[in-house]
Scaffold this motif. Structure first.
Motif, PDB file in Angstrom:
ATOM      1  N   PRO A 186       0.812  -1.220   0.000  1.00 32.69           N
ATOM      2  CA  PRO A 186       0.000   0.000   0.000  1.00 32.69           C
ATOM      3  C   PRO A 186       0.846   1.271   0.000  1.00 32.69           C
ATOM      4  N   VAL A 187       1.949   1.277   0.754  1.00 35.19           N
ATOM      5  CA  VAL A 187       2.831   2.454   0.819  1.00 35.19           C
ATOM      6  C   VAL A 187       3.317   2.819  -0.583  1.00 35.19           C
ATOM      7  N   THR A 188       3.841   1.812  -1.303  1.00 38.07           N
ATOM      8  CA  THR A 188       4.412   2.055  -2.631  1.00 38.07           C
ATOM      9  C   THR A 188       3.343   2.558  -3.592  1.00 38.07           C
ATOM     10  N   GLU A 230       4.475  -1.908  -9.390  1.00 32.24           N
ATOM     11  CA  GLU A 230       5.280  -2.793  -8.528  1.00 32.24           C
ATOM     12  C   GLU A 230       4.599  -2.957  -7.180  1.00 32.24           C
ATOM     13  N   GLY A 231       4.122  -1.845  -6.650  1.00 34.79           N
ATOM     14  CA  GLY A 231       3.409  -1.855  -5.369  1.00 34.79           C
ATOM     15  C   GLY A 231       2.191  -2.756  -5.424  1.00 34.79           C
ATOM     16  N   GLU A 232       1.496  -2.730  -6.567  1.00 38.21           N
ATOM     17  CA  GLU A 232       0.298  -3.567  -6.713  1.00 38.21           C
ATOM     18  C   GLU A 232       0.663  -5.048  -6.683  1.00 38.21           C
ATOM     19  N   LYS A 233       1.788  -5.384  -7.311  1.00 40.84           N
ATOM     20  CA  LYS A 233       2.216  -6.803  -7.294  1.00 40.84           C
ATOM     21  C   LYS A 233       2.500  -7.247  -5.863  1.00 40.84           C
ATOM     22  N   ALA A 249       0.840 -10.272  -1.023  1.00 46.20           N
ATOM     23  CA  ALA A 249       0.603 -10.265   0.426  1.00 46.20           C
ATOM     24  C   ALA A 249      -0.849 -10.617   0.754  1.00 46.20           C
ATOM     25  N   LEU A 250      -1.782 -10.032   0.004  1.00 49.49           N
ATOM     26  CA  LEU A 250      -3.206 -10.311   0.272  1.00 49.49           C
ATOM     27  C   LEU A 250      -3.514 -11.793   0.040  1.00 49.49           C
ATOM     28  N   SER A 251      -2.875 -12.388  -0.980  1.00 50.74           N
ATOM     29  CA  SER A 251      -3.081 -13.830  -1.211  1.00 50.74           C
ATOM     30  C   SER A 251      -2.637 -14.648  -0.014  1.00 50.74           C
TER      31      SER A 251
END
Lengths: 251, 228
Positions: B111-113, B135-138, B143-145
């Motif tokens: 989330p920060v990125t 990149e942040g979304e990846k 992490a959410l997975s």
């Protein structure tokens, strides 16, 4: 059933856990996994740690991963462990948590980034990446400066003004020891400005020897192997520090 | 002398500490430090936290920074705090440490990125950076997975199959709430594959309301300001 520690001694957090066990005479079985051979990615190991990282422990039926969590668990669960490793005093303990948390986002990425993009790149199947290594150097220097001026600010032999080591000293020093994989000139260049840090590393080593040296032998062997390979390469026309030139693939 | 919490509610770990104090009836004084005005770099604040980050607390003469360390200190030092926040049982407690440590290297950067490279970029004088955000979304999705498939594996409403929230739930949910700064469409796109995660966020919110909503109001206000 004996405590099992899933380990590859090339990993800094693994070494911290193993040295801790040895120094505190905690009986354990070391289950060796080779990260370079991707043994941490097997379905069998995923049963132990679905995040597929080292270290992990199994104590009876209890499984745990993340080295700080493991060190705290061992300090709390094994009665022979002296208080200074993880003091009962809530103020001292909180400061140790603070160092350990800071370590995740600050010191830890430094040595990891440098070695992954230089000396360990071939073993990890990665390209040599001097820009990424340079970024790692910046992170490392910023962190070492903070250790020198903040965490070693008081006059104790260890972090936070301590006269005896805690799990924080062990965890952070093992991370910095990863720099042993580099050429001595690079290592000296990176650590040279930080006198208190160098003394503190030596203090931690002395407080946990002979186990500290024994557990870190793997780094010396890996470095020797690499230097021998480079010498063979030089005999065929290569040369220079690994940090400064791209590795010629022999694959 | 009352506990002081140095705070900017834009910061996820700050919000976790504030909500924790309010839910547990811990009296404190909130000392506002404005990140966008770089007040965390002032000499005064450097005396409180030489790492120049939020949150930090001062309890009498005791100073502390790093939100996990703070949450653990508060849970251990204030007798009114119920056991489920930071259980005395060494096995449960160790699992909470494991989640908190995992968060540092896995969830936090996502989330920060994303927000620093998009909506918050102007506020911090950074360039808008779609590749950085991607990149942040990846990182976030990975992490959410893991949260969906592992940390929420059992049938409890909270992490680690717990029936009541711990400091780990609060810390991680506040992290994910940073996505409220994005457009609703983006936020839904990022969270929608993860049904258990969405339910868990709601559970944590319900368990800590009205404080959760009150502390997160600043995000809505900041979002409105940014959209102008």
């Amino acid at each position: 059933m004996k405590l099992k520690v899933y380990a590859d001694r090339m990993s800094q957090p693994v070494r911290a856990v193993i040295i801790f066990c040895k120094v505190n005479c905690i009986n354990y079985e070391e289950v060796r996994l080779d990260i370079a051979k991707r043994q941490h990615l097997t379905p069998k190991y995923a049963e132990i740690n679905p995040m597929k990282q080292l270290p992990a422990i199994v104590d009876g039926r209890f499984k745990l991963f993340e080295s700080h969590a493991i060190l705290i668990y061992l300090a709390c669960s094994f009665p022979g462990v002296a208080d200074h490793w993880y003091p009962v005093d809530v103020f001292k303990r909180s400061k140790i948590h603070s160092v350990l948390d800071w370590h995740h986002s600050n010191l830890h990425p430094g040595p990891v980034t440098i070695v992954r993009n230089t000396v360990l790149a071939p073993a990890l199947g990665r390209p040599f990446n001097p820009e990424a290594a340079a970024e790692g150097e910046k992170i490392l220097s910023a962190s070492l400066a903070k250790i020198e001026t903040v965490w070693l600010k008081d006059n104790g032999r260890f972090l936070l003004g301590g006269n005896q080591p805690s799990i924080a000293d062990l965890s952070l020093v093992c991370d910095i020891m990863q720099l042993e994989l580099l050429d001595e000139s690079d290592r000296d260049r990176l650590l040279g400005p930080y006198k208190k840090v160098q003394q503190w590393i030596e203090n931690t080593r002395n407080a946990t020897n002979p186990h500290f040296d024994e557990v870190h032998k793997i780094l010396m062997k890996a470095k020797e192997k690499r230097q021998n390979q480079r010498l063979k390469g030089e005999n065929h026309g290569g040369g220079g520090s690994d940090m400064k030139k791209p590795l010629v693939s022999r694959i | 002398m009352k506990l002081k919490v140095y705070s900017d509610r834009l910061s996820q770990p700050v919000r976790a500490v504030l909500i924790f104090c309010k839910v547990n009836g811990i009296e404190f004084e909130e000392v506002r430090v404005d990140l966008s005005k770089r007040e965390h770099f002032s000499p005064e604040f450097s005396e409180i936290n030489p790492m120049n980050q939020l949150p930090a607390i001062v309890d009498g003469e005791f100073k502390l920074f790093e939100s996990h360390a703070i949450l653990i200190y508060l849970a251990s030092s204030y007798p009114e705090v119920a056991d489920h926040w930071y259980p005395a049982d060494v096995f449960k407690r160790s699992k909470i440490h494991s989640v908190l440590d995992w968060r540092h290297s896995n969830l936090r950067r996502g989330p920060v990125t994303i927000v620093q490279n998009t909506v918050l970029a102007p506020m911090f004088c950074r360039p808008f950076n779609p590749e950085g955000a991607a990149e942040g979304e990846k990182l976030l999705s990975a992490a959410l997975s893991k949260i969906e498939s592992f940390w929420l594996e059992g049938n409890g409403p909270f992490l680690l199959s717990a029936n009541q929230p711990s400091i780990a739930d609060l810390s991680l949910v506040c992290e994910i709430m940073q996505l409220e700064l994005l457009d609703e469409a983006d936020r839904n796109r990022l969270l929608s594959p993860y049904k258990k995660v969405q339910q868990w966020i709601e559970n944590t919110r319900n368990a800590t309301n009205p404080h959760f909503d009150e502390v997160h109001k600043s995000l809505k206000e900041i979002k409105e300001q940014l959209q102008k």
